[in-house]
Design an enzyme around this catalytic site. Structure first.
Site, PDB file in Angstrom:
ATOM      1  N   PHE A 132       0.813  -1.287  -0.198  1.00 45.79           N
ATOM      2  CA  PHE A 132       0.133  -0.051  -0.017  1.00 45.79           C
ATOM      3  C   PHE A 132       0.761   1.132   0.025  1.00 45.79           C
ATOM      4  CE2 PHE A 132       0.962  -0.996   4.572  1.00 45.79           C
ATOM      5  CZ  PHE A 132       1.188   0.353   5.105  1.00 45.79           C
ATOM      6  N   ASN A 231      12.235  -8.431   4.038  1.00 44.76           N
ATOM      7  CA  ASN A 231      12.358  -9.720   3.173  1.00 44.76           C
ATOM      8  C   ASN A 231      13.900  -9.668   2.798  1.00 44.76           C
ATOM      9  OD1 ASN A 231       9.820 -10.325   3.849  1.00 44.76           O
ATOM     10  ND2 ASN A 231       9.266 -10.348   1.510  1.00 44.76           N
ATOM     11  N   HIS A 281       7.083  -6.480  11.713  1.00 46.91           N
ATOM     12  CA  HIS A 281       7.051  -5.730  10.484  1.00 46.91           C
ATOM     13  C   HIS A 281       5.466  -5.030  10.269  1.00 46.91           C
ATOM     14  CE1 HIS A 281       5.073  -9.082   8.047  1.00 46.91           C
ATOM     15  NE2 HIS A 281       5.128  -8.334   7.032  1.00 46.91           N
TER      16      HIS A 281
END
EC number: 6.5.1.8
Length: 381
Positions: A132, A231, A281
């Site tokens: 987003f 990641n 996260h």
């Protein structure tokens, strides 16, 4: 031949936190891999494809599948110099972040023009899933010293950008799995070189999107005050530290994302070796996408999901995604933050609330065929 003993697993969640048993099972499956040293599961832990999400995993062996396909995915925070933020006036001004940025776009003047790996496909796009771009307001300062260091005060507006390396990371993982499946990297140095390019690409992508949105809203683009990847793999203390849905927590500032209808929290992270130097996260899913779709359609209308409980608006032309990403599909962000603070992994700095959250372009009255073509062109992250 003696069998290797499984690595240690530590779950940093309180008794009041809801942790799916399948996710814990995945942590123990990872702990049994050759070379694994320690698995730290954070309070946003939930099951993933082949590996848990919300975990940091240290090993003497490099496993690309523990990072996944969206290498370099992260969250960045950018100050925005707007005086007023009326959701109804600003929602329609967001640019189409499903379409790649042109080379003549003015956003380029505000970022480093070097394109890692020469990968121009999907540059400046947000992707799908939980990605987003959000205009948010700082609702409260929780640690004045840390907030002042970042130049934040209550009432300030910021852009929060959550996205990654798009098709580049997927291409890197696929080239490995087609030959080695879920096995270790045959050439760790080669994988790391391509991985590092994807991490840099993800950061560039977030900056490009922030510049595009700032210009569209009539503001001057700014550099990020936070930009943390969740990641990735790094070499630390002679081991490979894999993070999948876990942010680097060794003295860094991290935005722990809530949902489009709840607050997010900026924290000062100070996680140690027991947590593999990592923090959560985000809120972490508590429902699968399929469950969220079924339950959401039974409980909410589309219009109810476009206007959130905190008064913000959601820009999302994909009705299915609206239900899949409903706030009720996620854990309580306050519980996740409470667990991080309670375990001494982070200090809360500031709380933000959404004003406008962009998920995917609202195509309005576009012909149905055009909508399908547009969705095909977006790709997945």
């Amino acid at each position: 031949m003696s069998q290797q003993q499984s690595a240690s697993v530590t779950v940093f969640a309180s008794d009041g936190s809801w942790i799916e048993s399948d996710a814990v099972t995945q942590c123990h499956q990872v702990a049994a891999l050759d070379g694994m040293l320690h698995v730290a599961a954070l309070p946003d832990l939930h099951p993933g494809k082949g590996a848990p999400i919300g975990a940091a995993m240290a090993s003497t062996v490099l496993y690309p599948h523990l990072v996944g396909s969206d290498i370099g995915c992260g969250i960045a925070v950018f100050p925005v110099g707007l005086k007023r933020a009326v959701p109804e006036r600003l929602a329609g001004r967001f640019p189409d972040l499903d379409r790649p940025v042109d080379r003549d776009d003015p956003a380029w003047a505000h970022v480093d023009a070097d394109i890692p790996a020469g990968h121009t496909e999907s540059l400046g796009t947000v992707g799908r899933g939980n990605h987003f771009v959000e205009l948010a307001r700082v609702r409260g300062v929780l640690d004045a010293g840390h907030a002042a260091r970042l130049g934040l005060a209550a009432g300030d507006l910021v852009l929060i950008v959550h996205s990654g390396s798009r098709g580049l990371g997927e291409r890197i993982l696929r080239s490995h799995t087609e030959v080695h499946g879920a096995g270790p990297a045959a050439d760790p140095a080669d994988y790391l070189a391509r991985h590092d390019e994807a991490v840099r690409w993800g950061s560039l992508n977030r900056r490009l999107m922030a510049a595009r949105v700032a210009l569209a809203l009539g503001a001057t683009p700014t550099a990020p005050i936070v930009d943390e990847c969740h990641n990735l793999v790094e070499v630390r203390d002679g081991a490979y530290l894999h993070r999948k849905g876990a942010a680097r927590g060794d003295g860094r500032d991290v935005l722990v994302a809530g949902t489009r209808g709840t607050p997010s929290y900026l924290v000062a992270a100070h996680a140690g070796p027991d947590a593999n130097y990592s923090v959560a996260h985000g809120a972490g899913r508590k429902m699968s996408r399929a469950d969220a779709l079924v339950r959401g359609r039974a409980k909410h209308t589309v219009e109810e999901l476009r206007r959130t409980p905190v008064g913000s608006l959601v820009v999302c032309g994909d009705r299915q995604l609206l239900f899949e990403e409903a706030p009720t599909a996620y854990k309580r962000i306050e519980q996740v933050i409470g667990d991080l603070v309670g375990h001494g992994l982070a200090t809360s700095v500031a709380e933000t609330v959404p004003v406008v959250t962009y998920k995917t372009a609202d195509l309005g009255s576009a012909p149905r065929r055009d909508r399908r073509d547009h969705r095909r062109g977006r790709g997945r992250s």
